[in-house]
Each structure stands twice: as structure tokens, then as C-alpha cells.
Design a protein around this motif. Structure first.
Motif, PDB file in Angstrom:
ATOM      1  N   PRO A  24       0.793  -1.233   0.000  1.00  0.00           N
ATOM      2  CA  PRO A  24       0.000   0.000   0.000  1.00  0.00           C
ATOM      3  C   PRO A  24       0.827   1.285   0.000  1.00  0.00           C
ATOM      4  CG  PRO A  24      -0.093  -1.064   2.140  1.00  0.00           C
ATOM      5  CD  PRO A  24       0.633  -1.992   1.224  1.00  0.00           C
ATOM      6  N   ASP A  25       2.079   1.242   0.434  1.00  0.00           N
ATOM      7  CA  ASP A  25       2.898   2.455   0.489  1.00  0.00           C
ATOM      8  C   ASP A  25       3.597   2.773  -0.824  1.00  0.00           C
ATOM      9  OD1 ASP A  25       2.185   2.729   3.120  1.00  0.00           O
ATOM     10  OD2 ASP A  25       3.943   1.666   3.880  1.00  0.00           O
ATOM     11  N   THR A  26       3.388   1.955  -1.834  1.00  0.00           N
ATOM     12  CA  THR A  26       4.049   2.138  -3.125  1.00  0.00           C
ATOM     13  C   THR A  26       3.245   3.108  -3.984  1.00  0.00           C
ATOM     14  OG1 THR A  26       4.795  -0.145  -2.954  1.00  0.00           O
ATOM     15  CG2 THR A  26       5.039   0.904  -5.084  1.00  0.00           C
ATOM     16  N   ASP A  27       3.961   3.925  -4.756  1.00  0.00           N
ATOM     17  CA  ASP A  27       3.345   4.905  -5.644  1.00  0.00           C
ATOM     18  C   ASP A  27       2.616   4.199  -6.791  1.00  0.00           C
ATOM     19  OD1 ASP A  27       2.808   7.414  -6.863  1.00  0.00           O
ATOM     20  OD2 ASP A  27       4.563   7.150  -8.156  1.00  0.00           O
ATOM     21  N   ARG A  28       1.372   4.597  -7.047  1.00  0.00           N
ATOM     22  CA  ARG A  28       0.545   3.960  -8.080  1.00  0.00           C
ATOM     23  C   ARG A  28       1.182   4.085  -9.466  1.00  0.00           C
ATOM     24  NH1 ARG A  28      -4.375   2.006  -8.021  1.00  0.00           N
ATOM     25  NH2 ARG A  28      -5.510   1.780  -9.956  1.00  0.00           N
ATOM     26  N   GLN A  29       1.764   5.237  -9.770  1.00  0.00           N
ATOM     27  CA  GLN A  29       2.370   5.430 -11.087  1.00  0.00           C
ATOM     28  C   GLN A  29       3.568   4.513 -11.299  1.00  0.00           C
ATOM     29  OE1 GLN A  29       3.095   9.668 -11.056  1.00  0.00           O
ATOM     30  NE2 GLN A  29       1.335  10.021 -12.394  1.00  0.00           N
ATOM     31  N   THR A  30       4.337   4.306 -10.251  1.00  0.00           N
ATOM     32  CA  THR A  30       5.488   3.411 -10.341  1.00  0.00           C
ATOM     33  C   THR A  30       5.028   1.985 -10.602  1.00  0.00           C
ATOM     34  OG1 THR A  30       6.703   4.812  -8.797  1.00  0.00           O
ATOM     35  CG2 THR A  30       7.534   2.589  -9.120  1.00  0.00           C
ATOM     36  N   VAL A  31       4.001   1.560  -9.890  1.00  0.00           N
ATOM     37  CA  VAL A  31       3.472   0.208 -10.078  1.00  0.00           C
ATOM     38  C   VAL A  31       2.872   0.071 -11.475  1.00  0.00           C
ATOM     39  CG1 VAL A  31       1.786  -1.487  -9.248  1.00  0.00           C
ATOM     40  CG2 VAL A  31       3.080  -0.129  -7.617  1.00  0.00           C
ATOM     41  N   MET A  32       2.177   1.102 -11.948  1.00  0.00           N
ATOM     42  CA  MET A  32       1.582   1.057 -13.289  1.00  0.00           C
ATOM     43  C   MET A  32       2.670   0.951 -14.357  1.00  0.00           C
ATOM     44  SD  MET A  32      -0.900   0.834 -15.350  1.00  0.00           S
ATOM     45  CE  MET A  32      -2.484   1.344 -14.776  1.00  0.00           C
ATOM     46  N   ARG A  33       3.765   1.670 -14.182  1.00  0.00           N
ATOM     47  CA  ARG A  33       4.871   1.613 -15.136  1.00  0.00           C
ATOM     48  C   ARG A  33       5.441   0.185 -15.199  1.00  0.00           C
ATOM     49  NH1 ARG A  33       8.868   4.648 -12.874  1.00  0.00           N
ATOM     50  NH2 ARG A  33       7.400   6.355 -12.919  1.00  0.00           N
ATOM     51  N   THR A  34       5.639  -0.421 -14.031  1.00  0.00           N
ATOM     52  CA  THR A  34       6.144  -1.789 -13.993  1.00  0.00           C
ATOM     53  C   THR A  34       5.120  -2.750 -14.589  1.00  0.00           C
ATOM     54  OG1 THR A  34       7.401  -1.260 -11.990  1.00  0.00           O
ATOM     55  CG2 THR A  34       7.090  -3.586 -12.488  1.00  0.00           C
TER      56      THR A  34
END
Length: 126
Positions: A24-34
Motif C-alpha cells: 500500500p505504500d508504493t506509488d501507483r504510477q510506479t506500479v503502473m509503469r512496472t
């Protein structure tokens, strides 16, 4: 936006939601990029234009492993591997990984780990 793009976007959103549930502490944009990078690799490996919804959890596991690995590498001081250590006059050399980032190396490794699952959705290329 084509029908395939809309479908792939919905699948990727579901993958991101699954990953953010565990991190939950991870940035949504970073996860979307991955997730987009993993999705692109799945499309390449399966010769498809659409992401199979049945692979949502498999892709989420791959993205989760990459993001968790990134966080672990950051807390350990980066993703550089030690190339050599010399004790006399203390010299430490780090391996230069400019060709592949941590995420790229992990995607390659994890895609081979999950290949047996992914290949079930492979389409024959004519």
C-alpha cells in the motif's frame, strides 16, 4: 483508444490494484509503469494483442516481486553488485549495470520463472 487498448488498460488496472493491496505504500504510477512493462512482455511471449484476464494474478505476482525487490534493494544501498574487492589498500569495484536496470533484470528472470503459466495463452503466429 481501440477496444484492445481499453481491454489491456482494464487488465493492467486490476494488476495494479492487486499489487497495491499488498504494497500500500508504493506509488501507483510506479506500479503502473512496472505493470505496463510486464504486460508488454506477456504480449510478446504470447503473440497476442490483448492481455488474457486469466493472467491478472500471474502478472500481479511478477509486478509484486519486482516492486518488493526494488524496495529491498533501496534499503540495502542500491542495486549495484560488487565486482571485486581488493584488501591491500582497500579497493572495492562495483559492477556497471547500465545496460539493464534492476527492474529489467527482474522482469527477464521472473518471466522465465512464470513461462510455463504464460505459454498456455500463447497464440500461434502465422
Amino acid at each position: 483508444m481501440t477496444q484492445f487498448d481499453q481491454h489491456n488498460s482494464l487488465v493492467l488496472e486490476k494488476v495494479v490494484d492487486e499489487v497495491l493491496f499488498d504494497l500500500p505504500d508504493t506509488d501507483r504510477q510506479t506500479v503502473m509503469r512496472t505493470a505496463k512493462r510486464v504486460g508488454q512482455m506477456v504480449l510478446i511471449k504470447t503473440n497476442r494483442g490483448d492481455l488474457p484476464p486469466a493472467l491478472i494474478y500471474t502478472m500481479a505476482e511478477i509486478v509484486l516481486a519486482i516492486e518488493a525487490g526494488k524496495q529491498e534493494a533501496e534499503t540495502e544501498g542500491g542495486d549495484q553488485d560488487v565486482k571485486s574487492i581488493k584488501e591491500g589498500d582497500v579497493t572495492v569495484t562495483f559492477q556497471d549495470n547500465k545496460r539493464q536496470t534492476f527492474g529489467e533484470r527482474e522482469i527477464d528472470r521472473l518471466m522465465s520463472d512464470y513461462y510455463q503459466t504464460i505459454r498456455r495463452y500463447r497464440k500461434v503466429k502465422w
